[in-house]
Motif scaffolding. Sequence first.
Motif, short mmCIF file in Angstrom:
data_model
loop_
_atom_site.label_atom_id
_atom_site.label_comp_id
_atom_site.label_asym_id
_atom_site.label_seq_id
_atom_site.Cartn_x
_atom_site.Cartn_y
_atom_site.Cartn_z
N ILE A 1 0.84 -1.20 0.00
CA ILE A 1 0.00 0.00 0.00
C ILE A 1 0.87 1.25 0.00
O ILE A 1 1.88 1.31 0.71
N ASN A 2 0.50 2.22 -0.80
CA ASN A 2 1.20 3.49 -0.85
C ASN A 2 1.33 4.06 0.58
O ASN A 2 0.31 4.31 1.24
N PRO A 3 2.55 4.27 1.07
CA PRO A 3 2.69 4.73 2.46
C PRO A 3 2.32 6.20 2.66
O PRO A 3 2.16 6.65 3.79
N ILE A 4 2.19 6.95 1.57
CA ILE A 4 1.76 8.35 1.65
C ILE A 4 0.45 8.45 0.87
O ILE A 4 0.42 8.78 -0.31
N GLY A 5 -0.63 8.10 1.53
CA GLY A 5 -1.92 7.98 0.86
C GLY A 5 -2.57 9.32 0.58
O GLY A 5 -2.13 10.38 1.03
N TYR A 6 -3.65 9.24 -0.17
CA TYR A 6 -4.40 10.45 -0.53
C TYR A 6 -4.97 11.09 0.72
O TYR A 6 -5.58 10.41 1.57
N PRO A 7 -4.81 12.41 0.88
CA PRO A 7 -5.34 13.09 2.07
C PRO A 7 -6.86 13.22 1.99
O PRO A 7 -7.38 13.98 1.16
N ALA A 8 -7.55 12.50 2.82
CA ALA A 8 -9.01 12.47 2.74
C ALA A 8 -9.60 13.84 3.04
O ALA A 8 -9.21 14.49 4.02
N PRO A 9 -10.54 14.31 2.23
CA PRO A 9 -11.17 15.62 2.47
C PRO A 9 -12.20 15.51 3.60
O PRO A 9 -12.62 14.41 3.97
N PRO A 10 -12.62 16.64 4.14
CA PRO A 10 -13.69 16.61 5.17
C PRO A 10 -14.96 16.00 4.60
O PRO A 10 -15.27 16.14 3.41
N LEU A 11 -15.70 15.32 5.45
CA LEU A 11 -16.95 14.70 5.03
C LEU A 11 -18.11 15.69 5.12
O LEU A 11 -18.12 16.57 5.99
N PRO A 12 -19.09 15.56 4.24
CA PRO A 12 -20.27 16.42 4.35
C PRO A 12 -21.04 16.10 5.62
O PRO A 12 -20.94 14.99 6.16
N PRO A 13 -21.80 17.04 6.14
CA PRO A 13 -22.48 16.84 7.43
C PRO A 13 -23.39 15.62 7.48
O PRO A 13 -23.57 15.02 8.54
N ASP A 14 -23.99 15.25 6.35
CA ASP A 14 -24.94 14.13 6.36
C ASP A 14 -24.30 12.80 6.00
O ASP A 14 -25.00 11.81 5.76
N ALA A 15 -22.97 12.72 5.95
CA ALA A 15 -22.28 11.51 5.47
C ALA A 15 -22.63 10.28 6.28
O ALA A 15 -22.73 9.17 5.74
N TRP A 16 -22.82 10.43 7.60
CA TRP A 16 -23.11 9.28 8.45
C TRP A 16 -24.60 9.03 8.61
O TRP A 16 -25.00 7.96 9.08
N ARG B 1 -27.14 9.55 6.08
CA ARG B 1 -27.84 9.07 4.88
C ARG B 1 -27.46 7.64 4.54
O ARG B 1 -26.31 7.21 4.74
N LEU B 2 -28.40 6.91 4.01
CA LEU B 2 -28.07 5.61 3.42
C LEU B 2 -27.13 5.85 2.23
O LEU B 2 -27.32 6.80 1.47
N PRO B 3 -26.15 4.98 2.03
CA PRO B 3 -25.14 5.24 0.99
C PRO B 3 -25.61 4.82 -0.40
O PRO B 3 -25.15 3.82 -0.96
N GLU B 4 -26.53 5.61 -0.97
CA GLU B 4 -26.95 5.32 -2.34
C GLU B 4 -25.77 5.53 -3.29
O GLU B 4 -24.86 6.32 -3.02
N ALA B 5 -25.79 4.79 -4.38
CA ALA B 5 -24.68 4.88 -5.34
C ALA B 5 -24.61 6.28 -5.95
O ALA B 5 -25.63 6.87 -6.32
N ASP B 6 -23.40 6.80 -6.04
CA ASP B 6 -23.17 8.13 -6.60
C ASP B 6 -22.72 7.98 -8.05
O ASP B 6 -21.62 7.48 -8.31
#
Length: 324
Positions: free
Chosen positions: A27-42, A44-49
Amino acid sequence: MLEHGGNLREAQRRYGGDAWIDLSTGINPIGYPAPPLPPDAWRRLPEADPALIDAACAWYGARALLPVAGTQAAIQALPRLRRPSRVTVAAPSYAEHAQHWSQHGHALRQIGYPMLEAAVGSSDVVVVCNPNNPTGERVAPSLLLRWAAELGARGGWLVVDEAFGDTASALSVAAHAGMPGLVVLRSIGKFFGLAGLRLGFVAAETSLLAALADMLGPWTVSGPAQHVALAALRDTDWQAAAQARLARDGARLRGLLAAHGIQASGTPLFHWWPEPHAEEFHEHMARRAIWVRLFPQAARGIRMGLPDRKQDWDRIEHALQEWN
């Protein structure tokens, strides 16, 4: 359950200490820096985007993709979508393929990469990692497409696991995955360094993708995982910088190993070599809080991923000097 790399807690339990360098995965040891999550991320049901599919198709060059909870989900499900078949899995390779094709009534054989061509004619399914994990072996795309056409003509499959394909895009056959019989697996976890998302993609005929989606059920990929992956797949500047850094660091690791008498093969993300004293080398590194991947069985050898800090490179070099 099979043993895999990344089991750092096991290393700490066995050897103690907390200043460990984990080189046991690719695994890449310097991974992609995850952006902040939107307020409803947890909430909402995770419908396909659909935007995630579009971004993934653009990155992988595929016409249609199914997001899955890591390629592991597809590896476990695909054998259940076929009646009992004659299955050939290239070996050594990611052990979960053989593990799951050995179930559900399939007749499994594992053979080396040089013998794959001769095995296609007597197989219903052929599974190959390209580039291979752990050895880095490669199969030319033209050859894979010929095998896929032969297998597809009689209702068979060629399953190509391209989990480590992001640093070797010229090898990919994902753009051809609409042809009968060709199934391609891709992973967000390796190149992007986001293994914790548990997100991968399957490229195949639309009818096969629909059957796989029905088997896996709804909401297989979390909303937060989709949000982070979409940002990573769209970030072309980060991708270009990561490609350059991984190429440089992969060459550096290969040179470091060669300087200590180890001729390794692999990819920019990991290197592997047959090691007659594999257990002793693994123990030697573990006693210095460096965790590498031991392959003690038929593929007797060591796989080593990349470090990410100067002091880690220095510790690895010192450990190799003491091994010599």
